[in-house]
Scaffold this motif. Sequence first.
Motif: not given
Ligand SMILES: C[S@@+](CC[C@H](N)C(=O)[O-])C[C@H]1O[C@@H](n2cnc3c(N)ncnc32)[C@H](O)[C@@H]1O
Length: 212
Positions: A15, A48, A50, A52, A56, A71-72, A98-101, A116-117, A119, A123
């Motif tokens: 990411w 919110e 993820g 980005s 939003d 967001d990660i 933050v890594d939400l995992a 669209y959260f 990956s 995870f």
């Molecule tokens: C497909 S993008 C969607 C971004 C945004 N929400 C949008 O609608 O365009 C997925 C987002 O989730 C974040 N993400 C992926 N894995 C994550 C995690 N484990 N913890 C936090 N954020 C994460 C990515 O960095 C990315 O910004």
Amino acid sequence: MSEQQALPEEAKDFWEQRYVQSVERARGKAGKFLQEFVSELAPKRALELGCSTGDDSLWLAEKGWQVTAVDISDHAVQTAQRLAQEAGLASKINFSAVDLAQSFPEGEFEFACALYFQSPYEFPRAQILQTAASRIVSGGHLLLVSHASGPPWGKQLHQHHVFPTLETEINDLGLNKTDWEYLDLSEKKRLAKGPEGQEAELKDNLIFARRR
Ligand SMILES: C[S@@+](CC[C@H](N)C(=O)[O-])C[C@H]1O[C@@H](n2cnc3c(N)ncnc32)[C@H](O)[C@@H]1O
């Protein structure tokens, strides 16, 4: 059979690279479904997942919400923070990388969204979404939108993606019907533009629910 595109070992690196190399600002405007479903809600505390580069969250803050957004990717979050500063909304949004995992923000919320959260890495998405739901107060809302199909221009990367059905999403989320009512459960179609201006119709799953 086409070759699999090699991905970095760690999700965070993937990411980070993506935002550093190619995504200056994800969309430049709030998502269509967020605007459609949330415009009429009374603004209080929003979460919110993820987020980005913050499109939003910025929109929510403009509407009067006090937003917690994670967001990660450090780079995406830094961009989001800069955009919030420029828009005079910095005090309304608490962005963090933050890594939400691994960990989840503190607090309770009147609204949470994951747009669209998804990956290309495994995870604990369902568990993260369940945690988000558990933090929504009575009368609060949850909006989940996810890719149910990938665009033709992203075929290599999408070999790594899971595109869930709406039914799978509902089961994974496991909302208890005594506590929750679904206000909308649907498969939506939308026209998307690719990097070279090409268009394709994509499918999204949408879940909009209210805690009783
Ligand atoms: C497909 S993008 C969607 C971004 C945004 N929400 C949008 O609608 O365009 C997925 C987002 O989730 C974040 N993400 C992926 N894995 C994550 C995690 N484990 N913890 C936090 N954020 C994460 C990515 O960095 C990315 O910004």
